[in-house]
Scaffold this motif. Structure first.
Motif: not given
Length: 160
Positions: A1-20, A64-68
């Motif tokens: 499972m890959v989850a993405k988390a983003r800031c409000l403007c979309g410039q920062v993206t985190l990707e999580v490659g694991a189940h919570p 967890v990685q910061c992809t952008s």
């Protein structure tokens, strides 16, 4: 499972490659104090929910990685000696996650996660309940009892 988390403007993206590991709402004074500080930043989104708690989903740190937007992530500590640091996307003043530096998990703000299915798949636990601790310990065992470091924060939050 890959989850993405983003800031409000979309410039920062985190990707999580694991189940919570789990989902929880924290009502401790530190989380509430930090939320009130961050909510006052220009353009910031609300953080406290209707019960004055902060909703989080916990994931293994090593997944967890910061992809952008790494250059926009800043750390904030309520006290210089605190083992917890909070990450804010300085581009839009979005509170992204809490890093308990001595722990093996990363505590991502639930509202930053894009896929509701990820949130719904997370076991819901009351903070500091025996099951909360058991789930954290089981996740730590699966990680070989390692405590990875989050290395992608780029300095301190200046405008608080």
């Amino acid at each position: 499972m890959v989850a993405k988390a983003r800031c409000l403007c979309g410039q920062v993206t985190l990707e999580v490659g694991a189940h919570p590991i789990l989902s929880t709402v924290c009502h401790c004074s530190s989380c509430q104090d930090a939320a009130l500080i961050f909510e006052r930043l220009p353009g910031a989104a609300p953080i406290l929910d209707e019960s004055d708690g902060v909703a989080y989903v916990l994931f293994p740190k090593n997944c967890v990685q910061c992809t952008s937007g790494r250059e926009n992530l800043r750390e904030y500590r309520l006290k210089e000696s605190s083992p917890t640091r909070r990450a804010v996307a300085a581009c839009c003043n979005t509170f992204m996650f809490l890093d308990f530096t001595k722990g093996h998990w990363i505590t991502i703000c639930r509202d930053r996660l894009e896929d509701r299915r990820v949130i719904e798949s997370a076991p819901v636990q009351n903070r500091q309940s025996p099951m909360f601790i058991l789930r954290l310990m089981a996740a730590w065992a699966r990680m070989g009892f390692r405590n990875p470091k989050i290395e992608f924060l780029q300095g301190r939050l200046e405008n608080v």
